[in-house]
Design an enzyme around this catalytic site. Structure first.
Site, PDB file in Angstrom:
ATOM      1  N   ARG A   1     -37.933  38.610 -31.352  1.00  0.00           N
ATOM      2  CA  ARG A   1     -38.591  39.274 -32.471  1.00  0.00           C
ATOM      3  C   ARG A   1     -37.670  39.469 -33.666  1.00  0.00           C
ATOM      4  O   ARG A   1     -37.987  39.069 -34.778  1.00  0.00           O
ATOM      5  CB  ARG A   1     -39.007  40.668 -32.012  1.00  0.00           C
ATOM      6  CG  ARG A   1     -40.398  41.073 -32.278  1.00  0.00           C
ATOM      7  CD  ARG A   1     -40.636  42.348 -31.490  1.00  0.00           C
ATOM      8  NE  ARG A   1     -40.000  42.223 -30.189  1.00  0.00           N
ATOM      9  CZ  ARG A   1     -40.604  41.700 -29.134  1.00  0.00           C
ATOM     10  NH1 ARG A   1     -41.844  41.315 -29.224  1.00  0.00           N
ATOM     11  NH2 ARG A   1     -39.980  41.574 -27.993  1.00  0.00           N
ATOM     12  N   THR A   2     -36.523  40.105 -33.423  1.00  0.00           N
ATOM     13  CA  THR A   2     -35.631  40.449 -34.526  1.00  0.00           C
ATOM     14  C   THR A   2     -35.168  39.190 -35.242  1.00  0.00           C
ATOM     15  O   THR A   2     -35.148  39.117 -36.462  1.00  0.00           O
ATOM     16  CB  THR A   2     -34.419  41.229 -33.989  1.00  0.00           C
ATOM     17  OG1 THR A   2     -34.896  42.336 -33.233  1.00  0.00           O
ATOM     18  CG2 THR A   2     -33.545  41.728 -35.109  1.00  0.00           C
TER      19      THR A   2
ATOM     20  N   LYS B   1     -15.802  28.593 -26.225  1.00  0.00           N
ATOM     21  CA  LYS B   1     -14.473  27.999 -26.080  1.00  0.00           C
ATOM     22  C   LYS B   1     -13.373  29.001 -26.350  1.00  0.00           C
ATOM     23  O   LYS B   1     -12.200  28.639 -26.401  1.00  0.00           O
ATOM     24  CB  LYS B   1     -14.333  26.808 -27.038  1.00  0.00           C
ATOM     25  CG  LYS B   1     -15.352  25.714 -26.801  1.00  0.00           C
ATOM     26  CD  LYS B   1     -15.240  24.625 -27.860  1.00  0.00           C
ATOM     27  CE  LYS B   1     -16.410  23.657 -27.782  1.00  0.00           C
ATOM     28  NZ  LYS B   1     -16.495  22.821 -28.990  1.00  0.00           N
TER      29      LYS B   1
ATOM     30  N   ARG C   1     -26.182  40.211 -34.597  1.00  0.00           N
ATOM     31  CA  ARG C   1     -26.407  40.976 -33.374  1.00  0.00           C
ATOM     32  C   ARG C   1     -25.241  40.672 -32.447  1.00  0.00           C
ATOM     33  O   ARG C   1     -24.858  39.503 -32.274  1.00  0.00           O
ATOM     34  CB  ARG C   1     -27.711  40.569 -32.716  1.00  0.00           C
ATOM     35  CG  ARG C   1     -27.831  41.125 -31.301  1.00  0.00           C
ATOM     36  CD  ARG C   1     -29.215  41.033 -30.773  1.00  0.00           C
ATOM     37  NE  ARG C   1     -30.098  41.958 -31.446  1.00  0.00           N
ATOM     38  CZ  ARG C   1     -31.356  42.193 -31.052  1.00  0.00           C
ATOM     39  NH1 ARG C   1     -31.855  41.568 -30.011  1.00  0.00           N
ATOM     40  NH2 ARG C   1     -32.081  43.048 -31.699  1.00  0.00           N
TER      41      ARG C   1
ATOM     42  N   HIS D   1     -29.461  49.976 -34.159  1.00  0.00           N
ATOM     43  CA  HIS D   1     -30.332  48.862 -34.526  1.00  0.00           C
ATOM     44  C   HIS D   1     -31.108  49.351 -35.742  1.00  0.00           C
ATOM     45  O   HIS D   1     -32.271  49.714 -35.654  1.00  0.00           O
ATOM     46  CB  HIS D   1     -31.264  48.532 -33.352  1.00  0.00           C
ATOM     47  CG  HIS D   1     -32.054  47.268 -33.530  1.00  0.00           C
ATOM     48  ND1 HIS D   1     -32.054  46.547 -34.704  1.00  0.00           N
ATOM     49  CD2 HIS D   1     -32.877  46.604 -32.676  1.00  0.00           C
ATOM     50  CE1 HIS D   1     -32.848  45.485 -34.546  1.00  0.00           C
ATOM     51  NE2 HIS D   1     -33.355  45.504 -33.335  1.00  0.00           N
TER      52      HIS D   1
END
Lengths: 186, 310
Positions: free
Chosen positions: B62-63, B90, B112, B140
């Site tokens: 969603r975000t 890596k 995020r 958030h």
């Protein structure tokens, strides 16, 4: 010397709006397939007047009327230190194949009108767009944009400021010319 | 009163850093963008000269889609990055990854990250504007903004409104950001969940704590029901999902017993039948899908306001 002078008094202001309404009727007849679009925020004060008077003069129930916010279309958006504050956009119709009367209070650099034309693109392809302005500052244009209907033409230097005052916000309908931009808020 | 026309911060790291005026400016701007995204042509050219990188070091549907749509509707160029398919595997450090992306002339970062504070760390070291799209269990902010915006759309004003947040408060960045946001807007907040899922000092944020779901429902105007974060339940915080559903799940019968209807919200993804039953999630008082719609408008507003002050 005075910092400001009245260039359009209340009486002549009313006559000017009356004249422009008749010019618009001459051009668009009964406004079939024609809509009026005012540019937010201050162009809509003028378009409100034109729209209301045209309804009376023509005695028609409705002329499609929209208020267009052009904030997000401006070319100088990122040149300001602060974000531009948008106004409400009220467009509940498409302009596809319509005649559009675009309305603003002062035509100056032409950039607002350019942005309005860009914004208008998102509502379809109009048959023709004509521009009605209350004040045309004709020697200050940055772009090749001209008005089709003009209330008053003002020849002023770049550092002058034209202020359109409205009865419902400033107490009286009139137009002032300030010799210097800095004096306008005094 | 002269209204604020720009945010007081160069980044959106958390609601904690915002003023009430900032939040209201975001809401007013979001309202104009909501009109834009309901037009036949949903796109405006405001950010056409900017490039935004969406850096997702943690999964999201969603975000991420919401941010990407918001960016595209503002005409920004968008690049997407997810940790699972990148050089992070890596062993590249966060700062190196971001600096490499920035040297390709990226102007804004939406990030995020599983580590709380990761966007704050970056904000001291790079020039781009950063928008926190969730940092671990910390904040958030855009979710809290869209939640509060959705409530405000419904009530007009949040002053004095009673909002209850149900569920896993311990692991929830949504809960923390919501608490900050709602308190700043003058709402009263109560959190409700099993004691194991409520942080010990949560009351110090000025919220009330309750363990009885029915009592809390009686009290509130809005129930914001959070997801049980199944991926963060490595320690047993409650005996079983069935037991959680029995004691803390919200069902239609409970809502029918209330004297007045309450607004039902959920930030998604929903565990149907665990924290909320389907008939509640799909009921007429649920604004779960409006939340998602408002998410795009609110994120457009945040991007616009941060970009406009660059």
């Amino acid at each position: 010397m005075d910092h400001e002078r009245i260039i359009l008094s209340r009486e002549r202001f009313a006559l000017t709006i009356e004249r422009m309404c008749h010019q618009l009727i001459e051009q668009f007849d009964r406004f079939d397939d024609t809509c009026i679009i005012g540019i937010q925020p201050r162009g809509t004060f003028f378009s409100d007047r034109l729209h209301a008077r045209l309804l009376q003069l023509l005695d028609v129930p409705r002329i499609p009327y929209g208020k267009l916010d052009i904030t997000f279309y401006r070319d100088d958006f990122r040149l300001h230190n602060k974000p531009l504050v948008p106004s409400a956009n009220q467009m509940d119709f498409l302009v596809e194949n319509k005649n559009v009367v675009l309305v603003d209070d002062v035509l100056y650099s032409g950039r607002t009108v350019q942005a309005a034309l860009a914004a208008l693109n998102d509502y379809g392809r109009p048959r023709v767009v004509e521009l009605a302005v209350l004040v045309d500052r004709r020697f200050n244009r940055h772009l090749p944009i001209q008005a089709d209907f003009t209330g008053i033409t003002v020849d002023a230097l770049d550092h002058a400021y034209v202020k359109v005052e409205w009865a419902h916000t400033d107490g009286e309908d009139r137009i002032l010319l300030f010799a210097d931009k800095k004096d306008r808020d005094k | 009163m002269p209204q604020a026309t720009s945010l007081s911060v160069p980044h959106l790291l958390g609601i904690k850093d915002l003023t009430r005026e900032d939040i209201e400016l975001i809401f007013d701007t979001a309202a104009t963008f909501k009109e834009v995204i309901n037009r036949p042509i949903k796109k405006v050219p405001s950010l056409r000269d900017l490039t935004v990188a969406n850096l997702f070091f943690e999964d999201s549907t969603r975000t991420r889609i919401s941010f990407e749509l918001a960016e595209k509707r503002l005409s920004a160029d968008v690049v997407n990055f997810s940790a699972s398919s990148s050089s992070v595997k890596k062993g590249e450090t966060l700062l190196d990854t971001v600096n490499n992306i920035l040297s390709m002339k990226v102007d804004m970062i939406v990030m995020r990250h599983p580590a709380p504070g990761a966007p704050h760390f970056l904000s001291n070291r790079i020039k781009a504007n950063i928008i926190n799209a969730g940092d671990g269990t910390h904040e958030h902010p855009t979710q809290a903004l869209l939640d509060a915006y959705s409530m405000r759309e419904h009530f007009g004003d949040l002053e004095g409104k009673k909002v209850a947040i149900f569920g896993d408060i311990l692991h929830s960045r949504v809960a923390l950001s919501n608490i900050f946001c709602l308190k700043k807007l003058g709402a009263a907040v109560k959190v409700c969940g099993p004691p194991t899922l409520l942080p010990k000092y949560i009351a110090s944020l000025g919220v009330e704590v309750e363990h009885d779901v029915e009592k809390t429902l009686q009290w509130c105007d809005v129930a914001n029901i959070l997801r049980i974060q199944l991926e963060r339940q490595d320690i047993r915080y409650f005996p079983s999902l069935r037991e959680y559903a029995l004691y803390f799940g919200i069902n239609k019968a409970m809502l029918d017993r209330l004297p007045k209807p309450i607004l039902i919200m959920h930030p998604g993804p929903i565990n149907r039948g665990v924290e909320i039953t389907s008939d509640v999630a799909d009921s007429e008082h649920s604004i779960i899908l409006q939340q998602v719609e408002n998410g795009v408008a609110v994120r457009m507003a945040v991007l616009y306001l941060l970009a406009g002050a660059r």
